[in-house]
Enzyme design. Sequence first.
Site, PDB file in Angstrom:
ATOM      1  N   ASP A  23     -50.501  16.475 -25.694  1.00  0.00           N
ATOM      2  CA  ASP A  23     -49.211  16.749 -26.322  1.00  0.00           C
ATOM      3  C   ASP A  23     -49.386  17.864 -27.368  1.00  0.00           C
ATOM      4  O   ASP A  23     -49.973  17.604 -28.407  1.00  0.00           O
ATOM      5  CB  ASP A  23     -48.617  15.480 -26.939  1.00  0.00           C
ATOM      6  CG  ASP A  23     -49.610  14.716 -27.815  1.00  0.00           C
ATOM      7  OD1 ASP A  23     -50.836  14.817 -27.590  1.00  0.00           O
ATOM      8  OD2 ASP A  23     -49.150  14.019 -28.721  1.00  0.00           O
ATOM      9  N   GLU A  41     -59.961  19.260 -36.133  1.00  0.00           N
ATOM     10  CA  GLU A  41     -59.509  18.723 -34.851  1.00  0.00           C
ATOM     11  C   GLU A  41     -59.649  19.718 -33.713  1.00  0.00           C
ATOM     12  O   GLU A  41     -60.021  19.368 -32.604  1.00  0.00           O
ATOM     13  CB  GLU A  41     -58.046  18.302 -35.009  1.00  0.00           C
ATOM     14  CG  GLU A  41     -57.378  17.745 -33.782  1.00  0.00           C
ATOM     15  CD  GLU A  41     -55.909  17.449 -34.038  1.00  0.00           C
ATOM     16  OE1 GLU A  41     -55.353  16.616 -33.320  1.00  0.00           O
ATOM     17  OE2 GLU A  41     -55.317  18.059 -34.962  1.00  0.00           O
TER      18      GLU A  41
END
Length: 653
Positions: free
Chosen positions: A396, A591
């Site tokens: 996503d 991340e």
Amino acid sequence: MRIKLFCFLVLGVMVFYGCKNHENIVLEVDVNKSIEALLKDEDTDGDKKITKDDNGDKRFELVLLNGKEVAIKSTYHISNLLQELALRKKAGDSVAILDIKRIEEAPSGRISRNIREVYWDDLTRTVDRKGLKRVLEDTKSSDTVTRRIYVSFKDTLAQNYFRALQREFSNFKMEVLPEDVTPEYVKSINDKPGILSLKIENGKGVPFVVPGGRFNEMYGWDSYFESIGLILDGRIDLARAMVDNFCYQIDHYGKILNANRTYYLTRTQPPFLSSFIRGVYEAMEVEDLEWLRYVTGVAIDEYETVWMVENKRMTPNGLNRYYAEGIGIPPETEEGHFDEILQEFADRYNESRDSFEKEGLTMHEFVEKYQSGEILDPLLDNYFLHDRSLRESGHDTSWRLEKVCADLNTVGLNALLYKYEKDLAFLIDKYFGGNFDHPNGKSYTPSYWEERAEERREMMNILMWDQEKGGYYDYNLATGSRTDFESATNYIPLWAGLASAEQAELMLNRLNETLVEHCGIASTSKESVEKYALNDIQRQWDYPNGWAPHQMMIWSGLQRYGYQEEAEELAYRWLWMITKNAVDYNGTIPEKYDVVECTHKVYAEYGNVGTEFDYITTSGFGWMNASYQLGLDIISDDLRIKLDALVPPEEAL
């Protein structure tokens, strides 16, 4: 290689940089004064970090308690000093004796040690009395007034446990889920969000690792990849605990959730449980066949009740898709995320009304009526079906899946289920004597699962394999044709062992042509994004970004087919980028990265978790940490030396 210099004393100032023999040097300092002086001297942008972007002279004279000064040079060593001082301050020390070896520690060793000794612990959570305060501070557990935990209808132990805690925490409420959790129910509690309980054992919550420091929930496929690093670091008990929490979710919520939040109750995540079970069990020092029997049974439950339900996640051709149920607008997205789409549908609605009707609805009025059910719009429902399914895939968001996800038999998902089937065959054959009696009354043999796997492989080769391109591609059910979107997920068949040797060779060539960049594998190709992007929004799972799970699966897949050198090359590219950025930016391990520019400065939706901290990062990011440990395990000793010397890939390989 890094140049080794000698320590020397000139006019009362000890110059310290890359010294090899300095065991007798003692750095006894005032912690607070040293931090204050260091930041004043070198932190020119005031972010409480020492990075290459600071404009100091990269030389700091550390004043010792005995009045002498130690000159520490370079961004890396000065930032290491700041980190060591910050650790002492956090421990409550006003005076500290610093370890010189820690300040000049080789980069890969320092990063790996911090992951092993600090980061995993900082990322560990429990949903119990001890961990609840931190969990409830998360705004995703609250409607701004009441903080909630939702408990399974079947789990009376957890109900009693959390009911007793209602007296200990202010504005805290325990809610029991209904026996039948429907999409309608999930929508009804969107304005009463909360965390979902996980397994309670011996009066304590079973622990789990979160993706990053700002998260407090257990995420699906993140947990599997984190376990690879945990196992390499000897944290097998923690990895096993996460398998237990996965099984708890299947038993009590019907699926391994996207994460244990109320608004995720209708969606799962990519299926890694069988791989998780094998990885943990094969690492255990003492076999526990009773545990293995239970978790294998639960894995079969997941396979049959989540993935193989017809007309949902299983399609008529025998292959699978992501298919997340739900009603209305997903509530977890940031404000404004869907505004462009919603405005489009509001305009369409207004245009469809008769001219004599009142003035058209604003976008916000349209949304309110759509959410309440006053306006029915099947096309918008379908848009959100694809959007939720995209989120269920873990990707996503990506232009590969935009407005089409629920119509796709994806290569990645079907390769994962092939691996699932092969794993179950292996486990039953090796540990259960060729026959597994399930609590559901069925008996399963290795041949049963081998047949399922072979049927899947054959259908994937018919519908997804493109011989001319030399790769697997997602299959669109609606159009009855293969897509041509180049994605890292197209190479999961290598990790799963599904491809033939001839296919693997072609796939390696295709990978090098389309996705290999300077610092690793891009999630999707530049050409595919340019062809299919509907606007200029940078999707975080697309070019030029690279993600840890893709790297890890492709490295392991190449090794499976004998391409060790190629796996090491790709691992080195990735490790060099992480290491160089950590050296230049105060140990930052975030991340995601841009693998084209080799930077953590990624400007995409949702930001970049792991870049906001003061003095020292104590978390890194879950699967990034694991990818670093796995990469170090893959590369040769020679490449490890080059990595510590920060030799760029174009020179090292």
